[in-house]
Scaffold this motif. Structure first.
Motif, PDB file in Angstrom:
ATOM      1  N   GLN A 174      60.148 -58.757  80.990  1.00  0.00           N
ATOM      2  CA  GLN A 174      58.958 -59.559  80.726  1.00  0.00           C
ATOM      3  C   GLN A 174      59.007 -60.189  79.341  1.00  0.00           C
ATOM      4  O   GLN A 174      59.719 -59.746  78.457  1.00  0.00           O
ATOM      5  CB  GLN A 174      57.698 -58.699  80.859  1.00  0.00           C
ATOM      6  N   ASN A 175      58.213 -61.235  79.178  1.00  0.00           N
ATOM      7  CA  ASN A 175      58.085 -61.900  77.889  1.00  0.00           C
ATOM      8  C   ASN A 175      56.681 -61.593  77.371  1.00  0.00           C
ATOM      9  O   ASN A 175      55.700 -62.200  77.818  1.00  0.00           O
ATOM     10  CB  ASN A 175      58.313 -63.399  78.043  1.00  0.00           C
ATOM     11  N   ASN A 197      57.998 -66.012  82.342  1.00  0.00           N
ATOM     12  CA  ASN A 197      58.408 -64.701  82.828  1.00  0.00           C
ATOM     13  C   ASN A 197      57.296 -63.706  82.491  1.00  0.00           C
ATOM     14  O   ASN A 197      57.239 -63.177  81.388  1.00  0.00           O
ATOM     15  CB  ASN A 197      59.723 -64.264  82.200  1.00  0.00           C
ATOM     16  N   LEU A 198      56.417 -63.491  83.459  1.00  0.00           N
ATOM     17  CA  LEU A 198      55.253 -62.632  83.288  1.00  0.00           C
ATOM     18  C   LEU A 198      55.414 -61.337  84.086  1.00  0.00           C
ATOM     19  O   LEU A 198      54.438 -60.702  84.472  1.00  0.00           O
ATOM     20  CB  LEU A 198      53.995 -63.389  83.710  1.00  0.00           C
ATOM     21  N   PHE A 199      56.652 -60.953  84.307  1.00  0.00           N
ATOM     22  CA  PHE A 199      57.017 -59.758  85.070  1.00  0.00           C
ATOM     23  C   PHE A 199      56.251 -58.544  84.556  1.00  0.00           C
ATOM     24  O   PHE A 199      56.220 -58.271  83.361  1.00  0.00           O
ATOM     25  CB  PHE A 199      58.525 -59.536  84.943  1.00  0.00           C
ATOM     26  N   GLN A 200      55.588 -57.844  85.463  1.00  0.00           N
ATOM     27  CA  GLN A 200      54.810 -56.632  85.182  1.00  0.00           C
ATOM     28  C   GLN A 200      53.696 -56.845  84.154  1.00  0.00           C
ATOM     29  O   GLN A 200      53.248 -55.906  83.507  1.00  0.00           O
ATOM     30  CB  GLN A 200      55.725 -55.487  84.721  1.00  0.00           C
ATOM     31  N   ALA A 226      50.750 -62.463  76.593  1.00  0.00           N
ATOM     32  CA  ALA A 226      49.618 -62.548  75.659  1.00  0.00           C
ATOM     33  C   ALA A 226      49.007 -63.945  75.673  1.00  0.00           C
ATOM     34  O   ALA A 226      47.775 -64.100  75.616  1.00  0.00           O
ATOM     35  CB  ALA A 226      50.074 -62.181  74.251  1.00  0.00           C
ATOM     36  N   SER A 227      49.833 -64.965  75.788  1.00  0.00           N
ATOM     37  CA  SER A 227      49.343 -66.340  75.829  1.00  0.00           C
ATOM     38  C   SER A 227      48.466 -66.580  77.057  1.00  0.00           C
ATOM     39  O   SER A 227      47.393 -67.185  76.969  1.00  0.00           O
ATOM     40  CB  SER A 227      50.537 -67.309  75.830  1.00  0.00           C
ATOM     41  N   VAL A 228      48.910 -66.087  78.214  1.00  0.00           N
ATOM     42  CA  VAL A 228      48.114 -66.228  79.442  1.00  0.00           C
ATOM     43  C   VAL A 228      46.821 -65.430  79.317  1.00  0.00           C
ATOM     44  O   VAL A 228      45.747 -65.919  79.668  1.00  0.00           O
ATOM     45  CB  VAL A 228      48.924 -65.778  80.685  1.00  0.00           C
ATOM     46  N   ARG A 229      46.898 -64.226  78.799  1.00  0.00           N
ATOM     47  CA  ARG A 229      45.684 -63.411  78.618  1.00  0.00           C
ATOM     48  C   ARG A 229      44.683 -64.108  77.697  1.00  0.00           C
ATOM     49  O   ARG A 229      43.487 -63.905  77.809  1.00  0.00           O
ATOM     50  CB  ARG A 229      46.031 -62.024  78.066  1.00  0.00           C
ATOM     51  N   SER A 230      45.173 -64.963  76.807  1.00  0.00           N
ATOM     52  CA  SER A 230      44.300 -65.726  75.910  1.00  0.00           C
ATOM     53  C   SER A 230      43.766 -66.999  76.548  1.00  0.00           C
ATOM     54  O   SER A 230      42.972 -67.706  75.936  1.00  0.00           O
ATOM     55  CB  SER A 230      45.060 -66.093  74.630  1.00  0.00           C
ATOM     56  N   GLY A 231      44.260 -67.305  77.773  1.00  0.00           N
ATOM     57  CA  GLY A 231      43.747 -68.466  78.497  1.00  0.00           C
ATOM     58  C   GLY A 231      44.614 -69.704  78.459  1.00  0.00           C
ATOM     59  O   GLY A 231      44.156 -70.794  78.786  1.00  0.00           O
ATOM     60  N   HIS A 232      45.890 -69.558  78.092  1.00  0.00           N
ATOM     61  CA  HIS A 232      46.791 -70.708  78.027  1.00  0.00           C
ATOM     62  C   HIS A 232      47.631 -70.836  79.289  1.00  0.00           C
ATOM     63  O   HIS A 232      48.034 -69.835  79.877  1.00  0.00           O
ATOM     64  CB  HIS A 232      47.711 -70.587  76.812  1.00  0.00           C
ATOM     65  N   ASP A 233      47.923 -72.068  79.675  1.00  0.00           N
ATOM     66  CA  ASP A 233      48.820 -72.339  80.790  1.00  0.00           C
ATOM     67  C   ASP A 233      50.209 -71.808  80.445  1.00  0.00           C
ATOM     68  O   ASP A 233      50.581 -71.729  79.264  1.00  0.00           O
ATOM     69  CB  ASP A 233      48.930 -73.840  81.049  1.00  0.00           C
ATOM     70  N   CYS A 234      50.975 -71.487  81.482  1.00  0.00           N
ATOM     71  CA  CYS A 234      52.325 -70.954  81.240  1.00  0.00           C
ATOM     72  C   CYS A 234      53.185 -71.223  82.475  1.00  0.00           C
ATOM     73  O   CYS A 234      53.514 -70.321  83.232  1.00  0.00           O
ATOM     74  CB  CYS A 234      52.248 -69.460  80.922  1.00  0.00           C
ATOM     75  N   ARG A 235      53.537 -72.478  82.675  1.00  0.00           N
ATOM     76  CA  ARG A 235      54.369 -72.859  83.818  1.00  0.00           C
ATOM     77  C   ARG A 235      55.775 -72.310  83.651  1.00  0.00           C
ATOM     78  O   ARG A 235      56.359 -72.419  82.584  1.00  0.00           O
ATOM     79  CB  ARG A 235      54.431 -74.376  83.932  1.00  0.00           C
ATOM     80  N   GLY A 236      56.298 -71.707  84.721  1.00  0.00           N
ATOM     81  CA  GLY A 236      57.667 -71.215  84.722  1.00  0.00           C
ATOM     82  C   GLY A 236      57.925 -70.040  83.788  1.00  0.00           C
ATOM     83  O   GLY A 236      59.057 -69.772  83.432  1.00  0.00           O
TER      84      GLY A 236
END
Length: 161
Positions: free
Chosen positions: A21-22, A39-42, A27-37
């Motif tokens: 995972q990255n 690696n949010l594994f686990q 953390a960026s997604v949890r803060s509400g940011h888009d994240c196309r493509g």
């Protein structure tokens, strides 16, 4: 002398996590940011409330979305195998082309979401609300399971878990 070096290199290659995972992207997604493509594994996205995120093409395998509210999120073409999404709310989200193999969507609210071309093999929709979902086919649902509390669009049914 070359054999021990080869053996050490082989052991190091096996022990290195290739697709870990990255944490920064999670953390960026949890803060509400888009994240196309990404690696949010686990990744742990449980109990978050974000809407309209674009996670298209991301690797979300084994992620936890339990009790998350993520309406209007784009999960198109994502790897969502083995995700846990107990009680999650994904209204009007896009799961087109997503791989939801063995996903647990028990009690999830998925009204208005699109599942065109999604892989649902082994997905558990027990108690899930899908009556206004689009793109679902009987062929997809035959690979998934649910229970008497699962609501589906008219004319469709799902095998019991």
């Amino acid at each position: 002398m070359k054999k021990p070096l080869v053996l050490i290199a082989a052991v190091a290659a096996v022990a290195t996590p290739v697709l870990a995972q990255n944490a920064g992207q999670i953390a960026s997604v949890r803060s509400g940011h888009d994240c196309r493509g990404c690696n949010l594994f686990q990744g742990d996205f449980s109990n978050i409330e974000k809407r309209g995120l674009n996670l298209t093409g991301s690797r979300l395998r084994q992620a936890d979305f339990s009790l998350a509210v993520m309406n209007r999120t784009r999960f198109a073409n994502t790897d969502m195998r083995d995700v846990e999404a107990y009680g999650a709310v994904f209204s009007s989200s896009n799961f087109s082309g997503a791989n939801l193999t063995n996903a647990s969507l028990v009690g999830a609210y998925l009204e208005g979401s699109s599942f065109a071309g999604a892989t649902l093999t082994g997905a558990n929709f027990s108690g899930a609300q899908l009556a206004r979902a689009t793109g679902l086919t009987q062929r997809q649902l035959n690979q998934a399971c649910g229970d008497e509390a699962t609501t589906l669009p008219g004319g469709l049914h799902i095998p019991a878990c």
